[in-house]
Enzyme design. Structure first.
Site, PDB file in Angstrom:
ATOM      1  N   ILE A 126      -6.626   9.008  -0.973  1.00 12.44           N
ATOM      2  CA  ILE A 126      -6.898   8.666   0.426  1.00 12.44           C
ATOM      3  C   ILE A 126      -5.818   7.705   0.900  1.00 12.44           C
ATOM      4  O   ILE A 126      -5.223   7.008   0.076  1.00 12.44           O
ATOM      5  CB  ILE A 126      -8.295   8.050   0.609  1.00 12.44           C
TER       6      ILE A 126
ATOM      7  N   HIS B 103       1.607   4.962  -2.861  1.00 11.62           N
ATOM      8  CA  HIS B 103       1.768   6.338  -2.390  1.00 11.62           C
ATOM      9  C   HIS B 103       3.187   6.872  -2.635  1.00 11.62           C
ATOM     10  O   HIS B 103       3.371   7.913  -3.271  1.00 11.62           O
ATOM     11  CB  HIS B 103       1.466   6.425  -0.897  1.00 11.62           C
TER      12      HIS B 103
ATOM     13  N   HIS C  10      -3.857   0.905  -6.539  1.00 11.82           N
ATOM     14  CA  HIS C  10      -4.157   1.477  -5.226  1.00 11.82           C
ATOM     15  C   HIS C  10      -5.542   1.056  -4.753  1.00 11.82           C
ATOM     16  O   HIS C  10      -5.730   0.721  -3.576  1.00 11.82           O
ATOM     17  CB  HIS C  10      -4.063   2.997  -5.263  1.00 11.82           C
TER      18      HIS C  10
ATOM     19  N   ASN D 245      -6.320  -0.901  -1.212  1.00 14.52           N
ATOM     20  CA  ASN D 245      -6.796   0.055  -0.221  1.00 14.52           C
ATOM     21  C   ASN D 245      -8.241  -0.166   0.219  1.00 14.52           C
ATOM     22  O   ASN D 245      -8.527  -0.231   1.408  1.00 14.52           O
ATOM     23  CB  ASN D 245      -6.652   1.488  -0.746  1.00 14.52           C
TER      24      ASN D 245
ATOM     25  N   HIS E 128       0.823  -1.200   0.000  1.00 16.36           N
ATOM     26  CA  HIS E 128       0.000   0.000   0.000  1.00 16.36           C
ATOM     27  C   HIS E 128       0.870   1.269   0.000  1.00 16.36           C
ATOM     28  O   HIS E 128       0.926   1.989  -0.989  1.00 16.36           O
ATOM     29  CB  HIS E 128      -0.948  -0.009   1.202  1.00 16.36           C
TER      30      HIS E 128
END
Length: 695
Positions: free
Chosen positions: A695, A361, A547, A551, A356
Site C-alpha cells: 500500500i 517503495h 515500511h 506508513n 516513505h
C-alpha cells in the site's frame, strides 16, 4: 521443491533456464498487459509536457545530477515535446504476475486513488476553493467532529462510486466526515505540547531521522564552494538557557543533546520552493535535551533562508538564520508554535518523500525486478524473498500515475510541489544499503553504540526509544529466521560464490537496479554466507517492518493537520507589521494562515487514510498466503519458530505500552506505540507489519 542451480535435476535444467530467459525479455518493444517481462528503466514518466510545459519534470536516474533507483520498463512511446520522456497514460504496465490477483484491492486501491486524483479532488477544489483557510482550531477539527458540508451536485457525483462513498462517509445529509485520528482521541490540545513534539521524533510516523548531537555548533555537509558557509548560528548561551544547569559541553559528553536536522535537505531547494506562489518555508534545525525522565525537550529551533549573492544575485552564498526559543505566551508563544510547525512541515515532507517513498517503495523495486530475472522460482532465496515483494511493483506503478507524478496528489498537498521527487533524488545520493539494517542505522545516527554484551549487539543511547526498542526485536527475529533458512541450503561461503543465479541476481540488483550508486564501496560483494544473510535480512526488514513503521501511523498522527502540517505559506511576520499584531490578538488565525489550507488538508487526509489501512486479505510478517509454500519440512519448522518469536515480541510490546515509567510509549496524547505490533485486523488499526510494501 527448491534446488540450488547446481543441484537441479537434469530434466528441469532446460525449463529453469528458459523460464528466466522469458522473464527477462529482450529489452525492446512496448510491454503488453499479458506480458510477464521484468526489465529496468529510469523514472522518465512522471511529467506530462505534451499537456502543459509546466508539467515537464526532470528524468530521475541515469545522471549524476538526478540519480535514482530503477523502475519497471514499460516501453511506452515518448512524448512529443521531450523525446527522452515517456507518455503518462491512464494505466501503466507491470508484469502479469505482479497484478493484484487476490481479494484486495485492485478495485479499492487503484480505483480509489485514481478517482481521487482524476475526479473527486478537482470537484472538491471547485466546492471548497483552493485558497479557503481554516478559521480556528475547531474549524480544523470539524473534519472529524462536525463534518464538512458538500453541495448536492458534488454528493451526486460521489455517490455512484462505492469505494469513495465508503471512504468519505457521507451520511445522506451532504456531510463529509473523517474518523478522528488517534492524536486527538484523548486530548484535543496535547499535540501543542513540547513533550509531544519531541516524543513524535522517536515514536511518531517518522522516527528514524533524529540524531545525537556530538559537535557544536551543528555543521553542514553542503559544499561551501556551492552554498557558502552553512554552519549553524545557534549559540551555547541560547541552549544553556533551558539546559537544566548543564553546559553544552557537559550535555554533549553525557549524550544528552539530539538534533532533528533538515537544514541540508531543504537549503539547496529553498530558493525554488519559496519562489512558488503558495510555499514559503525555512530549512530547520531543532535541538532537544534528553531529560532525566527519558523524554525529549526542545531547546531551540533554527529557521534558515538562503543568503543570495554572486554576479547575478541568485547564488546561495550563506544563510540568514533566526533562532527561536521556547515560549508559552504572547507573540513569542505563537512564534514558538510556528517555529515547531515549520520544523514539522520539513519533517512531513521528508517523511513522505524520503523516509516513505524513496527508502522503502523506490529502493525495493530493483530487488523485485532482479529477483524475478535471475532467481528461478526453484531457488531457495526466491522462495525466501517472494512474499516480501507482493504488490510492490503494482503500488509503485499506481504512485507514478497518481501520487508522485506532475500535478499529482503529492504535488498538490506538500510544500515542495513540483520539486518534490527531485528532492528525493538528492537524498538518494546519500542512501547506503548496509545502513538500512536497523542496528547500523542507529549507530550511524548516534542513537546506539556497539556493545557485544547487549542482546542485539548495540546499546541504545535513549532507553525509552519505542521505534528502536521494538524494531530491534523485530530485526533480530527477521535475521534469525533468514539465518536459519539460508543455513538449510548453503553450508559454506564457497557455495555462495559458486551459485551463478545468486551471483547474477546480486550483480544485476547493484549494477542495473541501483546503477547510479553501483560504484559505491559499501555494497556487499555477496561472497560469504554472512553477506547473503545480512543482505536478505535488509530486504525483508525494509519491505516489512521499516515500511510499516513509516506508513501505518500516517493517519493516526497526520490526520490532524494541525499536528503534521504539510505546507507553510508565509514567513514569520516582521515586528510592527499588521500580521505581527495578529500573533497577539488572534494567535490561532495567525497559525492557520501559515499552515496547510482546507483543500490541501482534504487531499492529504483522504490519501493518508487510504494509505494507513490494511486490506482484508493482507498477509503479515510470520505468515504465508499458502501454507504449502515449500515442501521442505525443515523450512516449515524454521518458519514456525519465526512466527512464535513474533508472537512473543508482540506480547512484550503490549506489556511495555502499559508501563507508566516509559513515558514516550504514550506521551501527552496517550497514544500507545503500536505500529510495530506484527499482527492486525482489517482497516485503520495503527498496527500490523505486512510482509510487503502493498500500500
Amino acid at each position: 521443491m527448491v534446488y540450488l542451480p547446481s543441484a537441479t535435476p537434469a530434466a528441469l535444467v532446460k525449463y529453469r533456464n528458459e523460464e528466466l530467459e522469458n522473464l527477462r525479455g529482450d529489452g525492446t518493444g512496448k510491454r503488453k498487459e499479458a506480458d510477464r517481462i521484468y526489465d529496468y528503466d529510469v523514472y522518465n514518466d512522471l511529467g506530462n509536457p505534451d499537456k502543459d510545459t509546466t508539467l515537464a519534470r526532470p528524468i530521475l536516474g541515469g545522471s549524476a545530477q538526478y540519480p535514482y533507483p530503477r523502475r519497471c520498463r514499460t516501453g511506452r512511446r515518448n512524448t512529443k515535446k521531450d523525446p527522452n520522456s515517456e507518455v503518462l497514460s491512464s494505466s501503466t504496465y507491470v508484469p502479469r504476475d505482479e497484478i493484484f490477483g487476490h481479494l484486495k484491492s485492485s478495485d479499492f486501491l487503484t480505483f480509489g486513488i485514481k478517482s481521487l486524483s482524476q475526479t473527486v479532488l478537482p470537484l472538491f477544489q471547485s466546492a471548497l476553493g483552493f485558497n479557503a483557510e481554516f478559521h480556528s482550531f475547531d474549524d480544523a477539527r470539524a473534519f472529524f467532529e462536525g463534518g464538512i458540508y458538500l453541495p448536492t451536485n458534488l454528493i451526486s457525483q460521489i455517490s455512484p462510486l462505492p469505494v469513495l462513498k465508503e471512504l468519505f462517509r457521507t451520511d445522506g445529509e451532504q456531510v463529509l466526515k473523517f474518523p478522528p485520528p488517534r492524536v486527538i482521541q484523548v486530548s484535543k490540545s496535547a499535540w501543542m505540547t513540547d513533550e509531544e513534539f519531541g516524543r513524535e521524533m522517536i515514536a511518531g510516523v517518522n522516527p528514524n531521522v533524529i540524531k545525537r548531537l556530538d559537535v557544536f555548533p551543528p555543521q553542514s555537509s553542503l559544499d561551501p564552494s556551492e552554498f557558502g558557509d552553512q554552519t549553524s548560528t545557534i549559540t551555547k548561551e541560547s541552549l544553556e538557557t533551558n539546559l537544566e544547569g548543564l553546559t553544552v559541553d557537559q550535555a554533549i559528553e553525557g549524550n544528552k543533546l539530539f538534533i532533528l536536522d533538515y537544514h541540508d535537505a531543504f537549503m539547496p531547494f529553498l530558493t525554488k520552493i519559496n519562489g512558488l506562489e503558495v510555499s514559503k518555508a525555512y530549512a530547520t534545525r531543532t535541538i532537544l535535551l534528553l531529560k532525566n525522565d527519558g523524554t525529549l525537550k526542545p531547546l531551540v529551533i533554527e529557521l534558515s533562508l538562503p543568503r543570495l549573492g554572486g554576479p547575478a544575485g541568485n547564488k546561495i552564498i550563506g544563510a540568514h538564520s533566526r533562532v527561536v526559543l521556547p515560549a508559552k505566551e504572547g507573540a513569542e508563544g505563537t512564534i514558538w508554535l510556528l517555529a515547531k510547525a515549520y520544523a514539522i512541515v520539513n519533517d512531513s515532507c521528508y517523511h513522505q518523500l524520503m523516509s516513505h517513498w524513496l527508502n522503502t517503495h523506490a529502493v525495493m523495486e530493483p530487488f523485485v525486478i532482479a529477483t524475478n530475472r535471475n532467481l528461478s522460482v526453484l531457488h531457495p532465496i526466491h522462495k525466501l524473498l517472494e512474499p516480501h515483494y507482493r504488490d510492490t511493483m503494482n503500488i509503485n506503478g499506481l504512485a507514478r500515475q497518481s501520487l508522485i507524478n506532475a500535478g499529482g496528489i503529492i504535488e498538490k498537498s506538500f510544500l515542495p510541489r513540483k520539486f518534490s521527487v527531485e528532492m528525493s533524488s538528492a537524498a538518494y545520493k546519500n542512501w547506503v544499503f548496509p545502513d538500512q539494517a536497523l542496528p547500523a542505522d542507529l549507530i550511524k545516527r548516534g542513537l546506539a553504540v556497539e556493545d557485544p554484551s547487549s542482546p542485539y549487539g548495540v546499546r541504545l543511547v535513549i532507553d525509552d526509544y519505542p521505534y528502536a526498542v521494538d524494531g530491534l526485536e523485530i530485526w533480530d527475529a527477521i535475521k534469525t529466521w533468514v539465518q536459519d533458512y539460508v543455513s538449510l541450503y548453503y553450508a559454506s561461503d564457497d557455495e555462495v560464490r559458486k551459485d551463478y543465479e545468486l551471483q547474477a541476481w546480486w550483480k544485476e540488483a547493484v549494477e542495473r537496479g541501483h546503477e547510479d550508486l553501483k560504484d559505491k564501496p559499501w555494497w556487499p560483494k555477496m561472497q560469504t554466507l554472512d553477506e547473503l544473510v545480512q543482505s536478505s535480512s535488509i530486504i525483508v526488514w525494509t519491505a516489512s517492518a521499516l515500511h510499516a513503521a513509516v506508513n501505518f501511523g500516517q493517519y493516526p498522527y497526520g490526520g490532524l493537520i494541525l499536528n503534521r502540517p504539510t505546507v507553510s505559506r508565509r514567513f514569520i511576520p516582521e515586528i510592527e507589521s499588521k500580521d505581527y499584531q495578529e500573533l497577539v490578538t488572534n494567535p490561532q488565525k495567525a497559525f492557520l494562515r501559515t499552515i496547510t489550507r482546507k483543500f490541501e488538508a482534504l487531499v492529504d487526509l483522504t490519501v493518508i487514510e487510504i494509505l494507513s489501512r490494511h486490506a482484508s486479505d493482507e498477509v503479515y510478517l510470520g505468515q504465508r498466503d499458502n501454507p504449502n509454500w515449500t515442501s521442505d519440512s525443515r523450512a516449515i519448522q524454521a518458519f514456525k519458530k519465526f512466527g512464535n518469536k513474533l508472537a512473543e515480541i508482540e506480547a512484550r510490546i503490549e506489556q511495555r505500552n502499559k508501563e507508566p515509567s516509559l513515558r514516550n510509549r504514550r506521551g501527552p496524547a496517550q497514544m500507545e506505540y503500536t505500529v510495530l505490533l506484527p499482527s492486525s485486523e482489517e482497516g485503520l488499526t495503527f498496527r500490523g507489519i505486512p510482509n510487503s510494501i502493498s500500500i
